[in-house]
Enzyme design. Sequence first.
Site, PDB file in Angstrom:
ATOM      1  N   ARG A 137      14.697  -0.586 -15.995  1.00 26.68           N
ATOM      2  CA  ARG A 137      13.654  -1.279 -15.482  1.00 26.68           C
ATOM      3  C   ARG A 137      13.680  -1.429 -14.019  1.00 26.68           C
ATOM      4  O   ARG A 137      13.303  -2.224 -13.429  1.00 26.68           O
ATOM      5  CB  ARG A 137      13.651  -2.824 -16.285  1.00 26.68           C
ATOM      6  N   CYS A 157      -0.012   0.994   3.227  1.00 24.51           N
ATOM      7  CA  CYS A 157      -1.166  -0.063   2.525  1.00 24.51           C
ATOM      8  C   CYS A 157      -0.516  -0.060   1.140  1.00 24.51           C
ATOM      9  O   CYS A 157      -0.258  -1.001   0.531  1.00 24.51           O
ATOM     10  CB  CYS A 157      -2.327   0.596   2.643  1.00 24.51           C
ATOM     11  N   ASN A 185      -6.494  -3.269   0.862  1.00 28.35           N
ATOM     12  CA  ASN A 185      -7.247  -2.141   0.232  1.00 28.35           C
ATOM     13  C   ASN A 185      -8.792  -2.392   0.681  1.00 28.35           C
ATOM     14  O   ASN A 185      -9.256  -3.333   0.488  1.00 28.35           O
ATOM     15  CB  ASN A 185      -7.194  -2.047  -1.416  1.00 28.35           C
ATOM     16  N   ILE A 225     -13.827  -6.076   1.563  1.00 36.70           N
ATOM     17  CA  ILE A 225     -14.881  -5.270   2.093  1.00 36.70           C
ATOM     18  C   ILE A 225     -15.400  -5.737   3.497  1.00 36.70           C
ATOM     19  O   ILE A 225     -15.576  -6.872   3.682  1.00 36.70           O
ATOM     20  CB  ILE A 225     -16.148  -5.570   1.080  1.00 36.70           C
ATOM     21  N   TYR A 226     -15.501  -4.618   4.202  1.00 43.53           N
ATOM     22  CA  TYR A 226     -15.549  -4.943   5.682  1.00 43.53           C
ATOM     23  C   TYR A 226     -16.917  -5.454   5.938  1.00 43.53           C
ATOM     24  O   TYR A 226     -17.921  -4.930   5.224  1.00 43.53           O
ATOM     25  CB  TYR A 226     -15.504  -3.884   6.352  1.00 43.53           C
ATOM     26  N   ALA A 281     -12.851   1.108  10.327  1.00 38.52           N
ATOM     27  CA  ALA A 281     -11.974   0.317  11.208  1.00 38.52           C
ATOM     28  C   ALA A 281     -10.932   0.742  11.528  1.00 38.52           C
ATOM     29  O   ALA A 281     -10.015   1.061  10.428  1.00 38.52           O
ATOM     30  CB  ALA A 281     -11.913  -1.207  10.867  1.00 38.52           C
TER      31      ALA A 281
END
Length: 282
Positions: A137, A157, A185, A225-226, A281
């Site tokens: 694990r 990211c 994301n 969402i930009y 961006a």
Amino acid sequence: MSLADNIFIAMCKDILENGVSTEGEKVRPKWEDGSYAYTIKKFGVVNRYDLSKEFPAMTLRRTALKSCVDELLWIWQKKSNNINDLNSHIWDSWADENGSIGKAYGYQFSIKHKYKEGEMDQVDRVIYDLKNNPYSRRIITNLYVHQDLHEMNLYPCAYSMTFNVTKNKENDKLVLNGILNQRSNDILAANNWNVCQYAVLIHMLAQICDFEVGELIHVIADAHIYDRHIPIIRELIERPTYEAPTFWMNPEIKDFYQFKPEDFELRNYQHGPKVEHIPVAV
């Protein structure tokens, strides 16, 4: 409609309808014209993809598999932090005059660490454990190394993978599953790109270990969402959808370090038109 389309459309609708805007807040990213890039965001999005049923490439538009794989291999196989080892230009904005992105991504995988079994880097440790301790694990990678953040041109990211092996009760074959943790994301520019990359990674590791593929679970802390992507997303999620493509991977490759981008294909891949001129961006 493929499962990937279904998940993507539902996620986008949820963000647009129930998300929180960052407009007017202190944000880091800017558009090319210097104005701040605001987003609509949701916290803690979790998407599950059963790789044993289909490959999660969306059909609303084409996801460029070979470019996805090229970046994946750049990080996980070449363990490089230099864009000169990459065939695309997606990292150009974060590279210095020598092509380096600093102590980020592949650089972290190039570092060997001491274990009781010997010195290994993180990728080789994953492979070692999958082959020798599959029910461990503790099969985890981590790119978010705080002591090196100040020398990274972009903080990671997609920063962590957790691998977990189960068993197919019907044939007793071991099954490889993975959790991709992502701090941030960009849903339009990067979501399905990342999903396809880590689906490929699970397929690669499963093949070299003689496992079956199981689930990829994608955990996104900040799914956004930009502002300038909103009309593009609204158009995209109204498009026709198609059946998922068939994933092909060269069955002859048994060594993780022998895979090349040409060893992967999406066959019978029907998809919508390319989304042109997506603003990015930085």
